[in-house]
Design a protein around this motif. Structure first.
Motif, mmCIF file in Angstrom:
data_model
loop_
_atom_site.group_PDB
_atom_site.id
_atom_site.type_symbol
_atom_site.label_atom_id
_atom_site.label_comp_id
_atom_site.label_asym_id
_atom_site.label_seq_id
_atom_site.Cartn_x
_atom_site.Cartn_y
_atom_site.Cartn_z
ATOM 1 N N SER A 195 17.105 -10.785 -4.011
ATOM 2 C CA SER A 195 15.708 -11.036 -4.976
ATOM 3 C C SER A 195 16.181 -11.536 -6.925
ATOM 4 O O SER A 195 15.052 -12.272 -6.820
ATOM 5 N N ALA A 196 17.470 -11.724 -6.762
ATOM 6 C CA ALA A 196 18.090 -12.277 -8.065
ATOM 7 C C ALA A 196 18.308 -13.687 -8.063
ATOM 8 O O ALA A 196 18.020 -14.411 -8.692
ATOM 9 N N LEU A 197 18.085 -14.890 -6.356
ATOM 10 C CA LEU A 197 17.493 -15.456 -6.674
ATOM 11 C C LEU A 197 16.161 -15.986 -6.582
ATOM 12 O O LEU A 197 16.285 -17.570 -7.041
ATOM 13 N N THR A 198 15.385 -14.879 -6.010
ATOM 14 C CA THR A 198 13.850 -15.791 -5.846
ATOM 15 C C THR A 198 12.951 -15.205 -6.997
ATOM 16 O O THR A 198 13.115 -14.369 -8.226
ATOM 17 N N GLY A 199 11.931 -16.013 -7.145
ATOM 18 C CA GLY A 199 10.987 -15.663 -8.283
ATOM 19 C C GLY A 199 9.913 -15.882 -8.595
ATOM 20 O O GLY A 199 9.838 -17.367 -7.637
ATOM 21 N N LYS A 200 9.310 -15.813 -9.429
ATOM 22 C CA LYS A 200 7.082 -15.882 -9.111
ATOM 23 C C LYS A 200 7.511 -16.145 -10.358
ATOM 24 O O LYS A 200 8.231 -15.447 -11.549
ATOM 25 N N ILE A 201 6.668 -17.289 -11.123
ATOM 26 C CA ILE A 201 6.786 -17.842 -12.300
ATOM 27 C C ILE A 201 5.655 -18.090 -12.634
ATOM 28 O O ILE A 201 4.908 -18.986 -11.586
ATOM 29 N N GLU A 202 4.086 -17.463 -13.932
ATOM 30 C CA GLU A 202 3.526 -18.095 -14.113
ATOM 31 C C GLU A 202 2.313 -17.958 -15.315
ATOM 32 O O GLU A 202 3.479 -18.057 -16.176
ATOM 33 N N ALA A 203 1.554 -19.255 -15.584
ATOM 34 C CA ALA A 203 1.502 -19.270 -17.067
ATOM 35 C C ALA A 203 -0.152 -20.207 -16.615
ATOM 36 O O ALA A 203 -0.287 -20.739 -15.847
ATOM 37 N N ASP A 204 -1.353 -20.133 -17.887
ATOM 38 C CA ASP A 204 -2.551 -20.554 -18.173
ATOM 39 C C ASP A 204 -2.706 -21.073 -19.185
ATOM 40 O O ASP A 204 -1.845 -21.228 -20.176
ATOM 41 N N VAL A 205 -3.239 -22.710 -18.576
ATOM 42 C CA VAL A 205 -3.234 -22.876 -20.551
ATOM 43 C C VAL A 205 -5.005 -23.094 -20.309
ATOM 44 O O VAL A 205 -6.159 -23.513 -19.513
ATOM 45 N N GLU A 206 -5.770 -23.016 -21.386
ATOM 46 C CA GLU A 206 -6.972 -23.258 -21.570
ATOM 47 C C GLU A 206 -7.182 -24.595 -21.702
ATOM 48 O O GLU A 206 -6.969 -25.159 -22.927
ATOM 49 N N ILE A 207 -8.227 -25.287 -20.997
ATOM 50 C CA ILE A 207 -9.043 -26.575 -20.937
ATOM 51 C C ILE A 207 -9.903 -26.648 -21.312
ATOM 52 O O ILE A 207 -10.898 -26.136 -21.217
ATOM 53 N N LYS A 208 -10.788 -27.479 -21.901
ATOM 54 C CA LYS A 208 -12.138 -28.241 -22.580
ATOM 55 C C LYS A 208 -12.460 -28.967 -21.090
ATOM 56 O O LYS A 208 -14.196 -28.925 -21.338
ATOM 57 N N ALA A 209 -11.821 -29.354 -20.054
ATOM 58 C CA ALA A 209 -12.807 -29.734 -18.807
ATOM 59 C C ALA A 209 -12.700 -29.254 -17.992
ATOM 60 O O ALA A 209 -13.362 -28.234 -18.198
ATOM 61 N N SER A 210 -13.723 -29.455 -16.909
ATOM 62 C CA SER A 210 -14.432 -28.444 -15.975
ATOM 63 C C SER A 210 -13.584 -28.415 -15.230
ATOM 64 O O SER A 210 -12.483 -29.415 -14.691
ATOM 65 N N PRO A 211 -13.332 -27.448 -14.758
ATOM 66 C CA PRO A 211 -12.333 -27.054 -13.147
ATOM 67 C C PRO A 211 -11.687 -28.059 -12.162
ATOM 68 O O PRO A 211 -11.197 -28.436 -12.023
ATOM 69 N N GLY A 212 -13.334 -28.854 -11.753
ATOM 70 C CA GLY A 212 -13.297 -29.607 -10.758
ATOM 71 C C GLY A 212 -12.731 -31.180 -11.303
ATOM 72 O O GLY A 212 -12.938 -31.406 -10.619
ATOM 73 N N GLN A 213 -13.217 -31.703 -12.612
ATOM 74 C CA GLN A 213 -12.484 -32.549 -13.755
ATOM 75 C C GLN A 213 -11.063 -32.740 -13.320
ATOM 76 O O GLN A 213 -10.482 -33.271 -13.049
ATOM 77 N N PHE A 214 -10.215 -31.694 -13.535
ATOM 78 C CA PHE A 214 -9.039 -31.488 -13.508
ATOM 79 C C PHE A 214 -8.146 -31.362 -12.281
ATOM 80 O O PHE A 214 -7.163 -31.984 -11.586
ATOM 81 N N HIS A 215 -9.194 -30.004 -11.824
ATOM 82 C CA HIS A 215 -8.635 -30.556 -9.307
ATOM 83 C C HIS A 215 -8.356 -32.133 -9.194
ATOM 84 O O HIS A 215 -7.801 -32.318 -8.422
ATOM 85 N N GLU A 216 -9.991 -32.822 -8.968
ATOM 86 C CA GLU A 216 -9.723 -34.181 -8.873
ATOM 87 C C GLU A 216 -8.638 -34.741 -9.181
ATOM 88 O O GLU A 216 -7.920 -36.007 -8.382
#
Length: 157
Positions: free
Chosen positions: A4-25
């Motif tokens: 388990s020391a070799l596997t992992g998952k990291i996460e981060a959130d970023v607040e942006i002004k663009a719409s979700p659709g614009q960023f995803h596009e």
């Protein structure tokens, strides 16, 4: 079975002004335009197989990380337009020199209050050995690139 020391998952959130659709596009259908928004980080994205915005497509990124030019060949593993979600799996390139598995998922969601979005990045990985660092600087790279893309998407015409 991998430690388990070799596997992992990291996460981060970023607040942006663009719409979700614009960023995803931008990341899903126009990744070849991303370098226009943050050339100091990403020099280009090429279509190798498939079609922009389709699962199973293979793309190649050219980028600079920790002051070094790098390449990443990725399979677009999942796209969910209803959730503004895209998953990229590393299949060849510099990340596989340190990681047996490297998968990055981005999801853009509307903010609870006001306009704009929250971009949630998840990086799941398996290191080749214990001497490899967790990919925290790569996650920060994605956060910084997201801010640059947002600035481009929301600039006045």
């Amino acid at each position: 079975m991998a430690s388990s020391a070799l596997t992992g998952k990291i996460e981060a959130d970023v607040e942006i002004k663009a719409s979700p659709g614009q960023f995803h596009e931008m990341f899903t259908h126009k990744p070849h335009h991303v370098h226009h928004t943050c050339y100091d980080k990403i020099q280009g994205c090429d279509l190798l197989e498939g079609e922009w915005g389709k699962v199973g497509t293979i793309i190649s990124w050219r980028y600079v990380h920790d002051g070094k030019a790098k390449v990443s060949k990725q399979l677009v593993e999942a796209i969910d337009p209803s959730k503004n979600l895209t998953t990229f799996r590393e299949i060849e390139g510099d990340q596989l020199k340190e990681y047996k598995r490297f998968v990055a998922t981005l999801q853009a969601s509307p903010k609870n209050k006001g306009s704009g979005s929250i971009v949630h990045w998840t990086v799941e990985y398996e290191k080749l050995h214990h001497g490899i660092a967790h990919p925290d600087t790569l996650l920060q790279f994605l956060v910084d690139a997201s801010k640059d893309i947002d600035a481009h998407l929301t600039q006045p015409n």
